[in-house]
Enzyme design. Sequence first.
Site, PDB file in Angstrom:
ATOM      1  N   GLY A  34       0.561   7.244  -3.517  1.00 11.48           N
ATOM      2  CA  GLY A  34       0.006   6.237  -3.786  1.00 11.48           C
ATOM      3  C   GLY A  34      -1.508   6.046  -3.517  1.00 11.48           C
ATOM      4  N   THR A  35      -0.527   5.006  -3.930  1.00 12.58           N
ATOM      5  CA  THR A  35      -2.251   4.043  -5.004  1.00 12.58           C
ATOM      6  C   THR A  35      -2.660   2.719  -4.701  1.00 12.58           C
ATOM      7  OG1 THR A  35      -2.655   4.261  -6.739  1.00 12.58           O
ATOM      8  CG2 THR A  35      -3.250   5.788  -6.257  1.00 12.58           C
ATOM      9  N   THR A  36      -3.852   2.318  -3.837  1.00 13.35           N
ATOM     10  CA  THR A  36      -5.331   1.975  -3.585  1.00 13.35           C
ATOM     11  C   THR A  36      -5.689   1.995  -2.670  1.00 13.35           C
ATOM     12  OG1 THR A  36      -5.998   2.494  -6.336  1.00 13.35           O
ATOM     13  CG2 THR A  36      -7.438   1.837  -4.600  1.00 13.35           C
ATOM     14  N   ASP A  51      -2.953  -1.784  -1.622  1.00 16.96           N
ATOM     15  CA  ASP A  51      -1.984  -1.898  -2.657  1.00 16.96           C
ATOM     16  C   ASP A  51      -0.452  -1.865  -1.910  1.00 16.96           C
ATOM     17  OD1 ASP A  51      -2.361   0.591  -3.663  1.00 16.96           O
ATOM     18  OD2 ASP A  51      -0.986  -0.327  -5.049  1.00 16.96           O
ATOM     19  N   LYS A  67       0.616   1.809   3.299  1.00 13.83           N
ATOM     20  CA  LYS A  67      -0.595   2.745   2.799  1.00 13.83           C
ATOM     21  C   LYS A  67      -1.803   2.490   4.509  1.00 13.83           C
ATOM     22  CE  LYS A  67       0.415   2.418  -1.700  1.00 13.83           C
ATOM     23  NZ  LYS A  67      -0.328   2.016  -3.248  1.00 13.83           N
TER      24      LYS A  67
END
Length: 258
Positions: A34-36, A51, A67
């Site tokens: 997972g990002t960002t 995001d 997140k």
Amino acid sequence: MGMEGDFLQLLKEQGYVFPTAGEARQERADITRGTTILAMKYADGVLVAGDRRATAGNTVMYDRTDKVLELDRHSLMAIAGVPATAYEMARVLEHSFKYFRRTQLQELSFEGKLRAVSKLLKENVPAALAGTGAVAPIFAGYDFEQGCAKIYFYDILGAEFEGVEYAVSGSGSPTIRGILHYLNTWSDRPLSRLPEEEAATQALRLLTCAAEFDSATGGVNREANLYPVVKLITERGVQTLPETRLKALFEERVVRHV
């Protein structure tokens, strides 16, 4: 953090452990990541945003990932890396803070919370080095002793750094870090003086920029009504900005370049 209120120590005594180096050496292909994420000071406290995209290699696994995870009323952890490991860490921290509060009849100190995060990351080092459980989170919370909200970020080995004005992590972070430095240094006022609406607008713009140059960052999907998760930390506690407000800000302040 005394032994009587140490939930992590209690888990250890009951046999709970993160994967060892041997257990972590598994097939690395298609691990979900997972990002960002970003955190920045603003006039009333700290804003934390992430995001919604989780990827596995070149595949988009999920576009509705949260997140930015609340740990208690005045702290949260934003995750970049392997969600399976990060979510487990967040659950352990949430219960650890609750356990301390119920056994000691007081909130765990801000310094105690920082040590708990670092401790979990250090115990996850074998999986991080093997590439199957790397997590590089951002921790943010309100420090009542200092009377202000603070930001800390970590590498995958558990090293702790304070983000004086901002912190970023994840594959889209190089783009965001450069923009934040520019805004904080040469705009008409530093980030820490932005009112809430302007800070939220900048977060939307930053994640939109990251999505433009990083395929692993989800950005905004107007057709699917998908917007980043944005949360605020002040003395009053953690507040989540509703999607309706994010949508209005995006339409008025990002799309129209106001």
